[in-house]
Scaffold this motif. Structure first.
Motif, PDB file in Angstrom:
ATOM      1  N   VAL A 386       0.784  -1.231   0.045  1.00 59.80           N
ATOM      2  CA  VAL A 386      -0.323  -0.440  -0.042  1.00 59.80           C
ATOM      3  C   VAL A 386       0.962   1.608   0.169  1.00 59.80           C
ATOM      4  CG1 VAL A 386      -1.474   1.038   1.587  1.00 59.80           C
ATOM      5  CG2 VAL A 386      -2.508  -0.738   1.525  1.00 59.80           C
ATOM      6  N   VAL A 387       1.534   1.209   0.879  1.00 59.42           N
ATOM      7  CA  VAL A 387       2.737   2.589   1.114  1.00 59.42           C
ATOM      8  C   VAL A 387       3.733   2.676  -0.522  1.00 59.42           C
ATOM      9  CG1 VAL A 387       5.055   3.525   2.068  1.00 59.42           C
ATOM     10  CG2 VAL A 387       2.611   2.366   3.488  1.00 59.42           C
ATOM     11  N   THR A 388       3.858   1.463  -0.945  1.00 53.62           N
ATOM     12  CA  THR A 388       4.965   1.671  -2.054  1.00 53.62           C
ATOM     13  C   THR A 388       4.040   2.124  -3.011  1.00 53.62           C
ATOM     14  OG1 THR A 388       7.120   1.288  -3.009  1.00 53.62           O
ATOM     15  CG2 THR A 388       4.650  -0.533  -2.951  1.00 53.62           C
ATOM     16  N   THR A 389       2.531   1.714  -3.326  1.00 52.12           N
ATOM     17  CA  THR A 389       1.943   2.405  -4.492  1.00 52.12           C
ATOM     18  C   THR A 389       1.614   3.653  -3.805  1.00 52.12           C
ATOM     19  OG1 THR A 389       1.242   0.439  -4.418  1.00 52.12           O
ATOM     20  CG2 THR A 389      -0.353   1.588  -5.295  1.00 52.12           C
ATOM     21  N   TYR A 390       1.642   3.684  -3.005  1.00 52.88           N
ATOM     22  CA  TYR A 390       1.249   5.725  -2.787  1.00 52.88           C
ATOM     23  C   TYR A 390       2.352   5.964  -3.300  1.00 52.88           C
ATOM     24  CZ  TYR A 390       0.040  10.073   0.396  1.00 52.88           C
ATOM     25  OH  TYR A 390      -0.676  10.652   0.806  1.00 52.88           O
ATOM     26  N   TRP A 391       3.353   6.019  -2.754  1.00 55.79           N
ATOM     27  CA  TRP A 391       4.442   6.719  -2.830  1.00 55.79           C
ATOM     28  C   TRP A 391       4.760   6.728  -4.683  1.00 55.79           C
ATOM     29  CZ3 TRP A 391       7.810   9.992  -0.295  1.00 55.79           C
ATOM     30  CH2 TRP A 391       9.121  10.111  -0.728  1.00 55.79           C
ATOM     31  N   ASN A 392       4.692   6.088  -5.352  1.00 53.03           N
ATOM     32  CA  ASN A 392       4.782   5.410  -6.754  1.00 53.03           C
ATOM     33  C   ASN A 392       4.241   5.823  -7.698  1.00 53.03           C
ATOM     34  OD1 ASN A 392       7.914   5.147  -6.540  1.00 53.03           O
ATOM     35  ND2 ASN A 392       6.680   2.858  -5.234  1.00 53.03           N
ATOM     36  N   THR A 393       2.500   6.395  -7.656  1.00 51.76           N
ATOM     37  CA  THR A 393       1.902   6.434  -7.554  1.00 51.76           C
ATOM     38  C   THR A 393       0.510   8.058  -7.843  1.00 51.76           C
ATOM     39  OG1 THR A 393      -0.014   5.162  -6.887  1.00 51.76           O
ATOM     40  CG2 THR A 393       1.169   4.328  -8.807  1.00 51.76           C
ATOM     41  N   SER A 394       0.420   8.080  -8.450  1.00 46.81           N
ATOM     42  CA  SER A 394      -0.711  10.042  -8.507  1.00 46.81           C
ATOM     43  C   SER A 394      -1.453   9.710  -7.102  1.00 46.81           C
ATOM     44  CB  SER A 394      -0.983   9.768  -9.617  1.00 46.81           C
ATOM     45  OG  SER A 394      -1.688   9.488  -9.825  1.00 46.81           O
ATOM     46  N   GLN A 395      -2.294   7.913  -6.478  1.00 44.43           N
ATOM     47  CA  GLN A 395      -3.191   7.682  -6.086  1.00 44.43           C
ATOM     48  C   GLN A 395      -2.811   9.106  -4.884  1.00 44.43           C
ATOM     49  OE1 GLN A 395      -2.566   4.758  -2.845  1.00 44.43           O
ATOM     50  NE2 GLN A 395      -4.328   3.782  -3.667  1.00 44.43           N
ATOM     51  N   SER A 396      -4.137   9.134  -4.527  1.00 48.77           N
ATOM     52  CA  SER A 396      -4.188  10.517  -3.270  1.00 48.77           C
ATOM     53  C   SER A 396      -4.104   9.845  -2.041  1.00 48.77           C
ATOM     54  CB  SER A 396      -6.106  10.251  -3.508  1.00 48.77           C
ATOM     55  OG  SER A 396      -7.088  10.283  -3.355  1.00 48.77           O
ATOM     56  N   ALA A 397      -3.977  11.240  -0.866  1.00 49.23           N
ATOM     57  CA  ALA A 397      -4.206  10.140  -0.211  1.00 49.23           C
ATOM     58  C   ALA A 397      -5.823   9.819   1.011  1.00 49.23           C
ATOM     59  CB  ALA A 397      -4.038  11.872   1.361  1.00 49.23           C
ATOM     60  N   ASP A 398      -7.053   9.752   0.655  1.00 54.07           N
ATOM     61  CA  ASP A 398      -7.617   9.413   0.982  1.00 54.07           C
ATOM     62  C   ASP A 398      -7.796   8.036   0.119  1.00 54.07           C
ATOM     63  OD1 ASP A 398      -9.902  12.208   0.369  1.00 54.07           O
ATOM     64  OD2 ASP A 398      -8.741  11.256   2.337  1.00 54.07           O
ATOM     65  N   GLU A 399      -7.700   8.232  -0.785  1.00 56.01           N
ATOM     66  CA  GLU A 399      -7.147   6.508  -2.085  1.00 56.01           C
ATOM     67  C   GLU A 399      -5.761   5.517  -0.653  1.00 56.01           C
ATOM     68  OE1 GLU A 399      -5.933   7.780  -5.385  1.00 56.01           O
ATOM     69  OE2 GLU A 399      -8.406   7.310  -6.128  1.00 56.01           O
ATOM     70  N   ALA A 400      -5.302   6.149  -0.749  1.00 54.47           N
ATOM     71  CA  ALA A 400      -4.389   5.601   0.049  1.00 54.47           C
ATOM     72  C   ALA A 400      -4.596   4.597   1.782  1.00 54.47           C
ATOM     73  CB  ALA A 400      -2.229   6.071   0.802  1.00 54.47           C
ATOM     74  N   ILE A 401      -5.688   5.930   2.245  1.00 55.95           N
ATOM     75  CA  ILE A 401      -5.711   4.936   3.485  1.00 55.95           C
ATOM     76  C   ILE A 401      -7.204   4.851   3.573  1.00 55.95           C
ATOM     77  CG2 ILE A 401      -7.536   6.302   4.824  1.00 55.95           C
ATOM     78  CD1 ILE A 401      -6.146   9.457   5.075  1.00 55.95           C
ATOM     79  N   LYS A 402      -7.382   4.209   2.700  1.00 57.22           N
ATOM     80  CA  LYS A 402      -8.639   3.280   1.729  1.00 57.22           C
ATOM     81  C   LYS A 402      -8.576   1.952   2.212  1.00 57.22           C
ATOM     82  CE  LYS A 402     -12.859   2.624  -0.719  1.00 57.22           C
ATOM     83  NZ  LYS A 402     -13.447   2.454  -1.591  1.00 57.22           N
ATOM     84  N   ALA A 403      -6.742   1.676   0.814  1.00 59.46           N
ATOM     85  CA  ALA A 403      -5.898   0.885   0.895  1.00 59.46           C
ATOM     86  C   ALA A 403      -5.769   0.113   2.368  1.00 59.46           C
ATOM     87  CB  ALA A 403      -5.096   0.614  -0.405  1.00 59.46           C
ATOM     88  N   PHE A 404      -4.614   1.263   3.054  1.00 55.95           N
ATOM     89  CA  PHE A 404      -4.031   0.909   4.286  1.00 55.95           C
ATOM     90  C   PHE A 404      -5.249   0.131   5.451  1.00 55.95           C
ATOM     91  CE2 PHE A 404      -0.506   1.198   6.480  1.00 55.95           C
ATOM     92  CZ  PHE A 404      -0.608   1.438   8.210  1.00 55.95           C
ATOM     93  N   SER A 405      -6.655   0.725   5.238  1.00 56.40           N
ATOM     94  CA  SER A 405      -7.528   0.780   6.175  1.00 56.40           C
ATOM     95  C   SER A 405      -8.133  -1.233   6.134  1.00 56.40           C
ATOM     96  CB  SER A 405      -8.317   1.627   6.447  1.00 56.40           C
ATOM     97  OG  SER A 405      -8.358   2.896   6.613  1.00 56.40           O
ATOM     98  N   ALA A 406      -7.468  -1.131   4.644  1.00 57.39           N
ATOM     99  CA  ALA A 406      -8.565  -2.615   4.357  1.00 57.39           C
ATOM    100  C   ALA A 406      -7.181  -3.756   4.905  1.00 57.39           C
ATOM    101  CB  ALA A 406      -8.418  -2.251   2.719  1.00 57.39           C
ATOM    102  N   ALA A 407      -6.325  -3.164   4.334  1.00 60.67           N
ATOM    103  CA  ALA A 407      -5.300  -4.240   4.827  1.00 60.67           C
ATOM    104  C   ALA A 407      -4.664  -4.403   6.291  1.00 60.67           C
ATOM    105  CB  ALA A 407      -3.596  -3.759   3.431  1.00 60.67           C
ATOM    106  N   VAL A 408      -4.817  -3.638   7.053  1.00 63.90           N
ATOM    107  CA  VAL A 408      -4.274  -3.042   8.646  1.00 63.90           C
ATOM    108  C   VAL A 408      -5.317  -4.810   8.841  1.00 63.90           C
ATOM    109  CG1 VAL A 408      -5.508  -1.740   9.169  1.00 63.90           C
ATOM    110  CG2 VAL A 408      -3.221  -2.498  10.160  1.00 63.90           C
ATOM    111  N   LYS A 409      -6.492  -4.571   7.772  1.00 65.91           N
ATOM    112  CA  LYS A 409      -7.233  -5.413   9.371  1.00 65.91           C
ATOM    113  C   LYS A 409      -7.129  -6.755   8.987  1.00 65.91           C
ATOM    114  CE  LYS A 409     -10.493  -1.978   9.875  1.00 65.91           C
ATOM    115  NZ  LYS A 409     -11.079  -0.752   8.452  1.00 65.91           N
ATOM    116  N   GLY A 410      -6.190  -7.115   7.633  1.00 66.41           N
ATOM    117  CA  GLY A 410      -5.944  -8.678   7.421  1.00 66.41           C
ATOM    118  C   GLY A 410      -6.963  -9.083   6.700  1.00 66.41           C
TER     119      GLY A 410
END
Ligand code: GAL
Length: 410
Positions: A386-410
């Protein structure tokens, strides 16, 4: 071959193996990933101490944490394990514990009173079902700031930033002075390390823990969005050469004054030392913003693959005892950039960054478990993606937070 020649061959083989054992007493093959200049120098302290204790260190260095850990696990599963293998103080080795692939080191732990001398985050990581399955080697803090004193002076930066606003102001001064503000290694594990450092230093310990617990309120908070946005804002301060740069090559940019600072674990200090630079003289260090910043407790352990070979078990116990001895702890950690796992050592000879770390570790309230102590390797890998995608693309903070929230719940 008739029975006499086969007998003779057998006798020769036994003689050869006895000879080999005598030639290499307490032979220990150790898989690790310490391949940089500073890491290798530190490793030599362990190997020399083991040799002085009567052991034979067989070095198996594999570049990169993930390849090294994968090799160690494959060798265990394949029935041809090394004597010992490096992992991080984390959940990385839980699966091989649960799979019955490790020997415990209870005997050494009890003899050396680890329950009393080791910090809680480390004990929680190495004890499973009441047994000790790993030997702690050091305490690294993964969110230090290391800066070039010459670059800071050239940019007119007077003091160490005390908060994120002062930090970005300093980066702007470095940029204006024509100096690459942030020495960055654009590899997924380093991007995740920098993200976690900002989560701790900008978000604070409480947010850090709640985010890694998957707390919905924390994940949707303005404070977390500020961390995520601050992380991406760093992109304005790195050079075009940062993609896929090794961490120690980034450290070299600061050593040579070509970059202002690096956000990295204190293993970077080993590179400054290998370049004959002294903390407080050519480079400075600060463990976060202000006098109460969280101290992300990380580091390394050695695990001991399951074996019934008495000689290997003896070598494992000698290695565990040697690594954790007070003398070896100071000698190794002084070169590694980390601090000793035990407080009952004479650390006066260690540099000012280590002294700061030792002082902070006395305040249990500032100790923060590193993310790999809090989530499984699978969840950790998903969050790194999630973090490397956010760093390396034009993904927005909101999209990154959504992806992080899904991933951290396993
Ligand atoms: C970390 C490890 C450090 C250092 C660093 C860079 O995971 O704890 O000892 O090796 O990787 O390789």
């Amino acid at each position: 071959m008739n029975r006499f020649t086969s007998l003779a061959a057998g006798v020769c083989l036994v003689a050869l193996s006895i000879g080999a054992a005598q030639a290499q007493p307490n032979r220990a093959e150790v898989i690790h990933w310490w391949t940089s200049g500073g890491e290798s120098a530190a490793l030599q302290e362990l190997a020399s101490a083991y040799k002085a204790a009567g052991g034979t260190w067989v070095d198996n260095a594999i570049a990169g944490g993930e390849p090294a850990r994968a090799t160690a696990i494959n060798r265990m599963v394949g029935g041809n394990p090394s004597t010992a293998a490096q992992f991080n103080t984390s959940q990385q080795f839980i699966d091989v514990v649960k799979g019955g692939l490790l020997n415990n080191v209870d005997e050494v732990a009890k003899k050396n009173d680890w329950d009393r001398i080791l910090p809680t985050p480390i004990l929680n990581s190495i004890k499973v079902d009441g047994h000790f399955y790993a030997v702690p080697v050091n305490i690294h803090m993964s969110g230090w700031f290391f800066y070039s004193k010459a670059a800071f002076a050239k940019a007119g930066i007077k003091g160490e930033p005390q908060n994120i606003d002062e930090f970005f102001a300093a980066l702007d001064k470095l940029k204006a002075a024509g100096i690459t503000p942030v020495a960055f290694g654009g590899q997924p594990w380093q991007e995740k390390l920098v993200f976690d450092a900002l989560l701790a230093h900008v978000g604070g310990a409480d947010l850090f823990l709640k985010v890694y617990q998957g707390d919905a309120k924390a994940l949707s908070s303005p404070a977390f969005k500020n961390v995520v946005s601050s992380f991406k804002r760093l992109k304005n301060y790195v050079d075009p050469g940062s993609p896929n740069r090794n961490w120690n090559d980034a450290t070299s940019l600061v050593i040579n004054g070509k970059a202002g600072l690096q956000i990295m674990g204190d293993w970077a200090k080993g590179e400054f030392q290998a370049a004959k630079q002294t903390a407080g003289k050519e480079f400075g260090c600060f463990p976060g913003f202000g006098p109460k910043s969280p101290y992300i407790v990380a580091g390394d352990v050695f695990v001991f693959p399951k074996t019934s070979d008495a000689a290997q078990i003896k070598a494992q116990q000698l290695l565990a005892t040697t690594i954790t001895s007070p003398t070896t702890q100071v000698a190794f950690n002084s070169r590694k950039g980390s601090i000793p796992i035990r407080t009952d050592v004479d650390a006066k000879s260690m540099d000012i960054c280590a002294q700061a770390g030792l002082q902070i570790m006395k305040d249990k309230a500032r100790q923060l478990p590193n993310p790999e102590m809090l989530v499984s390797p699978d969840v950790g890998g998903a969050l790194q993606d999630v973090v490397t995608t956010y760093w390396n693309t034009s993904q927005s903070a909101d999209e990154a937070i959504k992806a992080f929230s899904a991933a951290v719940k396993g």
